[in-house]
Design an enzyme around this catalytic site. Structure first.
Site, PDB file in Angstrom:
ATOM      1  N   LEU A  63       0.462  33.900 -27.960  1.00 45.98           N
ATOM      2  CA  LEU A  63       0.600  35.360 -27.934  1.00 45.98           C
ATOM      3  C   LEU A  63      -0.706  36.044 -27.532  1.00 45.98           C
ATOM      4  CD1 LEU A  63       2.878  36.036 -31.040  1.00 45.98           C
ATOM      5  CD2 LEU A  63       3.528  35.797 -28.633  1.00 45.98           C
ATOM      6  N   ARG A  64      -1.791  35.270 -27.433  1.00 47.71           N
ATOM      7  CA  ARG A  64      -3.073  35.712 -26.853  1.00 47.71           C
ATOM      8  C   ARG A  64      -3.867  36.688 -27.708  1.00 47.71           C
ATOM      9  NH1 ARG A  64      -3.713  31.534 -23.575  1.00 47.71           N
ATOM     10  NH2 ARG A  64      -2.545  31.603 -21.615  1.00 47.71           N
ATOM     11  N   ASP A 152      -4.651  23.029 -29.476  1.00 44.10           N
ATOM     12  CA  ASP A 152      -3.894  23.057 -28.226  1.00 44.10           C
ATOM     13  C   ASP A 152      -4.673  23.759 -27.116  1.00 44.10           C
ATOM     14  OD1 ASP A 152      -1.371  22.580 -26.756  1.00 44.10           O
ATOM     15  OD2 ASP A 152      -1.395  24.758 -26.621  1.00 44.10           O
ATOM     16  N   HIS A 179      -2.437  18.225 -28.217  1.00 38.78           N
ATOM     17  CA  HIS A 179      -2.468  18.369 -26.767  1.00 38.78           C
ATOM     18  C   HIS A 179      -3.041  17.067 -26.206  1.00 38.78           C
ATOM     19  CE1 HIS A 179      -3.034  20.992 -23.023  1.00 38.78           C
ATOM     20  NE2 HIS A 179      -3.420  19.771 -22.680  1.00 38.78           N
ATOM     21  N   HIS A 232       4.235  19.281 -25.725  1.00 42.69           N
ATOM     22  CA  HIS A 232       4.680  19.327 -24.323  1.00 42.69           C
ATOM     23  C   HIS A 232       4.580  17.986 -23.580  1.00 42.69           C
ATOM     24  CE1 HIS A 232       0.374  19.947 -24.174  1.00 42.69           C
ATOM     25  NE2 HIS A 232       0.442  21.260 -24.373  1.00 42.69           N
ATOM     26  N   ASP A 305       5.875  26.677 -24.424  1.00 49.15           N
ATOM     27  CA  ASP A 305       4.436  26.732 -24.150  1.00 49.15           C
ATOM     28  C   ASP A 305       4.114  28.023 -23.384  1.00 49.15           C
ATOM     29  OD1 ASP A 305       1.764  26.100 -24.114  1.00 49.15           O
ATOM     30  OD2 ASP A 305       1.925  24.606 -22.520  1.00 49.15           O
ATOM     31  N   HIS A 309      -0.900  34.803 -18.255  1.00 51.50           N
ATOM     32  CA  HIS A 309      -2.234  35.206 -17.801  1.00 51.50           C
ATOM     33  C   HIS A 309      -2.129  36.548 -17.087  1.00 51.50           C
ATOM     34  CE1 HIS A 309      -4.268  31.425 -18.754  1.00 51.50           C
ATOM     35  NE2 HIS A 309      -3.190  30.804 -18.309  1.00 51.50           N
TER      36      HIS A 309
END
Length: 429
Positions: A63-64, A152, A179, A232, A305, A309
């Protein structure tokens, strides 16, 4: 206000329920499931011919927020989740500052309370600043409700540090989300290494880099007993390694993204940055192995995932673009198209992979429809065809590998705690 979802096909695999009936919701809870409900004084949604299922849970999103709100924020990201039929997401720790201590963790929870459209679980970092050198404040974050721990976006290069982190996570009864890409093999690459990358003249990320990392951390899980969750997964060999580890009763699980099930590296021939992600989209053989892993239970969950950006970051030459795509609004449709319409999966199996199993792995409420439980529900039209356009999505990122593609199936209603947050494609919060 009472809400009645009428005439739908109730898909509730956790209770082995697949039948036509009504669901009554009042005061945020499920009042009754099945049969014919009294609709007097209620808001009614006619779900005739549609599937009514527990809300989807995406256990791997970015969600940044904090610090990268130009890419996405909690409000827009959870809007996108609601639009995709997802009622809970688990957000990763690679923010600025990193979610590696209780103070930042609490601040994220505060922001979720202020502006979240769907429910949000928070995953804490495994190490301070994601550097793989010093443990994060794992105990404090666990006490605040951390769903899991993960660096991650970064592979923990030190096997000894990973061992100690896993031992500590195990004491806290939390899983480690891994990851798994060996940076010494993969950090200089931009796509899957293979025939396509050679023809394009692009430096690749070999699948062996993922396989080696997966093998190491499965061994560490066997050694420590810690629940390792391989994030992933993308290569056929990695799926095979996980299958073998599960047969030996290693405490391991894994997930796959919907985009790795849909695309192969052949789609990258036009150097479009919307296909650039880590791990990379791989070959058709890998894609088929991922689908087979879902069929036999090796792979436990489908995730997005979601890693948006800024548009100006992705609108650059392929090698210069960052890894990551927005996926919350296309995940269900992509999975329905590939798995249900093209590979014979039932809707019940899909709900297991996108709701039941993620709830179990995260240890959160959800994944089941039952009386008295929170009314987190998705209504799905499995045959609704729609064409994806990035500029019509709720996420801040316009770049999607599905641009211009027609998918079959879509969420048409999303209910969180009894409140309709999305109806017929429009988010209401």
């Amino acid at each position: 206000m009472k809400l009645v979802i009428k005439n739908g096909i109730i898909v509730n695999p956790a209770r082995k329920q697949h039948e036509k009936g009504d669901i009554v919701i009042e005061n945020g809870k499920i009042l009754s499931i099945g049969g014919t409900a009294d609709t007097e004084g209620a808001e009614v949604y006619d779900a005739n011919g549609l599937f009514v299922a527990p809300g989807l849970i995406d256990m791997h999103v970015h969600l940044r927020e904090p610090g990268q709100e130009a890419k996405e924020d909690i409000h827009t990201g959870t809007q996108a989740a609601g639009a995709g039929g997802i009622t809970r997401v688990a957000t990763m720790a690679n923010t600025k500052p990193v979610i590696d201590n209780a103070a930042v963790f609490r601040d994220v929870l505060r922001r979720v309370d202020e502006c979240g459209v769907v429910k949000v679980s928070v995953i804490g970092a495994l190490s301070k600043n994601l550097e793989g050198k010093q443990l994060s404040e794992m105990g404090d974050m666990a006490a605040e409700g951390a769903a899991a721990f993960s660096d991650d976006g970064h592979y923990v290069e030190s096997a000894n540090f990973m061992r100690r982190a896993m031992e500590y996570a195990d004491m806290l009864h939390k899983m480690v989300i891994d990851h798994a890409e060996d940076a010494t093999m993969c950090s200089g690459g931009f796509m899957n290494e293979g025939k396509v990358s050679y023809a394009m003249g692009v430096t690749g990320r070999p699948a062996a880099g993922e396989d080696i990392a997966v093998a190491r951390d499965l061994l560490l899980s066997e050694m420590t007993g810690c629940h390792i969750h391989i994030a992933h997964v993308s290569s056929a060999k990695a799926v095979e390694l996980i299958r073998e580890a599960k047969a030996k009763h290693v405490n391991c699980t894994t997930e796959v993204t919907s985009q790795h099930l849909y695309f192969t590296d052949e789609w990258l021939k036009n150097y479009e940055s919307s296909f650039k992600m880590a791990p990379p989209i791989r070959t058709e053989d890998d894609r088929k192995a991922l689908i087979e892993g879902l069929k036999d239970g090796t792979i436990d969950a489908i995730i997005t995932d979601h890693a948006p950006h800024c548009n100006e970051e992705k609108d650059v030459p392929f090698n210069c673009a960052p890894n990551g795509i927005a996926g919350l609004e296309t995940s269900l449709a992509s999975a329905l198209t590939v798995l249900c319409h093209n590979n014979g999966f039932t809707i019940d199996r899909l709900i297991e992979l996108m709701s039941v199993n993620p709830a179990r792995l995260l240890g959160v409420e959800g994944g089941v429809l039952e009386e008295g439980a929170a009314a987190d529900i998705v209504v799905i039209d499995p045959d609704k065809e729609w064409t994806v356009h990035g500029n019509e999505l709720y996420t801040k990122s316009l770049f999607t590998p599905y641009e211009g593609l027609t998918l079959k199936g879509r969420a048409v209603l999303t209910v969180v705690d009894g409140e309709i947050v999305m109806k017929e494609g429009k988010v209401l919060k």
